[in-house]
Scaffold this active site. Structure first.
Site, short mmCIF file in Angstrom:
data_model
loop_
_atom_site.label_atom_id
_atom_site.label_comp_id
_atom_site.label_asym_id
_atom_site.label_seq_id
_atom_site.Cartn_x
_atom_site.Cartn_y
_atom_site.Cartn_z
N GLU A 26 -8.74 0.49 0.19
CA GLU A 26 -7.56 0.01 0.93
C GLU A 26 -7.79 0.14 2.43
O GLU A 26 -8.71 0.84 2.88
CB GLU A 26 -6.32 0.80 0.51
CG GLU A 26 -6.47 2.29 0.74
CD GLU A 26 -5.21 2.94 1.29
OE1 GLU A 26 -4.56 2.32 2.15
OE2 GLU A 26 -4.91 4.06 0.86
N LYS A 98 1.48 -3.16 8.29
CA LYS A 98 1.19 -2.40 7.07
C LYS A 98 1.77 -3.21 5.92
O LYS A 98 2.98 -3.38 5.84
CB LYS A 98 1.84 -1.02 7.17
CG LYS A 98 1.84 -0.23 5.86
CD LYS A 98 2.54 1.13 6.02
CE LYS A 98 2.77 1.80 4.68
NZ LYS A 98 3.50 3.07 4.78
N SER A 154 7.79 4.49 -3.33
CA SER A 154 6.70 3.57 -2.99
C SER A 154 6.50 2.54 -4.09
O SER A 154 6.52 2.85 -5.29
CB SER A 154 5.41 4.34 -2.77
OG SER A 154 4.36 3.43 -2.50
N LYS A 174 0.48 11.80 -1.73
CA LYS A 174 0.62 12.48 -0.45
C LYS A 174 1.66 13.59 -0.59
O LYS A 174 2.74 13.38 -1.13
CB LYS A 174 0.98 11.48 0.63
CG LYS A 174 -0.25 10.68 1.02
CD LYS A 174 0.08 9.46 1.76
CE LYS A 174 0.86 8.53 0.85
NZ LYS A 174 1.27 7.33 1.52
N1 PSU Z 1 -3.66 7.81 1.48
C1 PSU Z 1 -3.95 8.43 2.66
N2 PSU Z 1 -3.34 7.95 3.78
C2 PSU Z 1 -2.50 6.86 3.76
C3 PSU Z 1 -2.21 6.21 2.52
C4 PSU Z 1 -2.82 6.74 1.42
O1 PSU Z 1 -4.73 9.39 2.67
O2 PSU Z 1 -2.02 6.44 4.80
C5 PSU Z 1 -1.33 4.96 2.45
C6 PSU Z 1 -1.69 4.17 1.20
O3 PSU Z 1 -2.02 2.87 1.63
C7 PSU Z 1 -0.45 4.17 0.35
C8 PSU Z 1 0.61 4.14 1.40
O4 PSU Z 1 -0.39 3.06 -0.50
O5 PSU Z 1 0.10 5.13 2.35
C9 PSU Z 1 1.98 4.45 0.86
O6 PSU Z 1 2.93 4.09 1.80
P1 PSU Z 1 4.49 4.03 1.40
O7 PSU Z 1 4.87 5.45 1.16
O8 PSU Z 1 5.16 3.42 2.60
O9 PSU Z 1 4.59 3.14 0.19
MN MN Z 2 8.61 3.63 1.22
#
Ligand code: PSU
Ligand code: MN
Length: 322
Positions: A26, A98, A154, A174
């Protein structure tokens, strides 16, 4: 407008024609997840780790409205530089969004540029038929801690539920998220979470989360067999393989918990929510740990890229000499 296209880099194209396994990576972690210049160095190290395992990396992004599988070194540099110009915009630099899966049509329709999250990357890799269907990242998105009130969950979770037969290698979710709720949400969706040399859900930049996993493998071959069984049974959705951050770079879980609490309080105070919440919290945790979380994040990303390459090879029936 032209018909939207999904284009491969010459390296990915060549690897596929030689029958080499390809690992999708990604790009949100590069553009929005890590700071400049560590993001560029990490993106390069992830690609190198996939190659060392004997597979070809395909970093995925949208460039001027074109969905791209595999970026040239210059393109990787441009995405990474987007993180440097976020706080101090540079005249003439293209804005990098993003993009999760929801955003792809709007970005492509407008001819824009975007880094792709896990959900968008997974969807693109599957749609394009990248074989053997493996991607690597750091931490998945999931259920945010106040999701009961904000509904911030997410779209990674729903995409994992529909990405039939894909394998996602990561270090859990995370740790800014509600981890027990995220595990429950994955179980509801029928997404297996398998520990790689661990019986506990890794805590992203910490090795432990205190949450037990029911399934574990101890080698790339065993991991490959789980994914192949998932496919042979015709089960829907992806398989998630979780690997703890390498011990030497891991953060103490107590230090991490304190850093997260502080980051959440600060996000509240500033009224930050929605898509920018994750990048904000990751940045605040980085500051609060004096850069230790950055070192751990980099380390786990590279380790996951390497493991994804090894499992991809095992799935393709190619044995390395390890
Ligand atoms: N893993 C990391 N750092 C990141 C992400 C994942 O170590 O920044 C990213 C990935 O792309 C994941 C996204 O899909 O954060 C999730 O964002 P959100 O919570 O807005 O869906
Ligand atoms: Mn979100």
């Amino acid at each position: 407008m032209h018909a939207p296209s999904i284009a491969r880099s010459s390296r990915v194209d060549e690897a596929e024609s030689r029958g080499m396994p390809v690992v999708a990576l990604e790009s949100t972690v590069i553009a929005q997840g890590l700071p400049w210049p560590e993001n560029l160095e990490t993106a390069r190290a992830m690609e190198a780790a996939v190659r060392e395992a004997g597979a070809e990396p395909s970093t995925i992004a949208v460039l001027d409205g074109e969905v791209r599988l595999g970026l040239t070194p210059d393109e990787l540099l441009e995405i990474a530089a987007a993180a440097a110009t976020r706080s101090a915009p540079v005249a003439g630099a293209r804005p990098w969004a993003k993009a999760n899966r929801r955003d792809l049509s709007a970005i492509v329709g407008a001819g824009g540029c975007a880094a792709t999250t896990v959900s968008a990357t997974l969807w693109i890799a599957r749609r394009a038929g990248l074989l053997p269907g493996v991607m690597a990242t750091g931490g998945l998105g999931g259920v945010h801690r106040e999701a009961g009130a904000t509904f911030d969950i997410s779209t990674d979770l729903d995409e994992l539920a529909r990405a039939d037969g894909m394998l996602v290698v990561c270090s859990g979710m995370k740790s800014i998220l509600d981890l027990p709720a995220t595990l429950e949400a994955l179980e509801t969706r029928g997404v297996p979470v398998v520990g790689y040399r661990t019986s506990e859900l890794p805590g992203f930049v910490a090795r432990t989360s205190g949450l037990a996993l029911e399934h574990r493998v101890d080698s790339a071959d065993e991991a490959a067999r789980v994914v192949l069984a998932h496919r042979a049974l015709g089960l829907p959705g992806a398989v998630v393989l979780v690997q703890p951050v390498p011990e030497a770079d891991a953060i103490d879980p107590g230090l991490l918990a304190r850093a997260i609490d502080g980051a959440l309080t600060e996000a509240h105070r500033r009224g930050i929510s929605g898509k920018m919440l994750t990048p904000f919290l990751l940045g605040a945790v980085r500051d609060a740990t004096g850069g230790l979380s950055l070192r751990a994040n980099r380390s786990l990303l590279v380790a996951n890229a390497r493991l994804a390459g090894e499992v991809a090879l095992a799935m393709a029936g190619v044995r390395g000499d390890r």
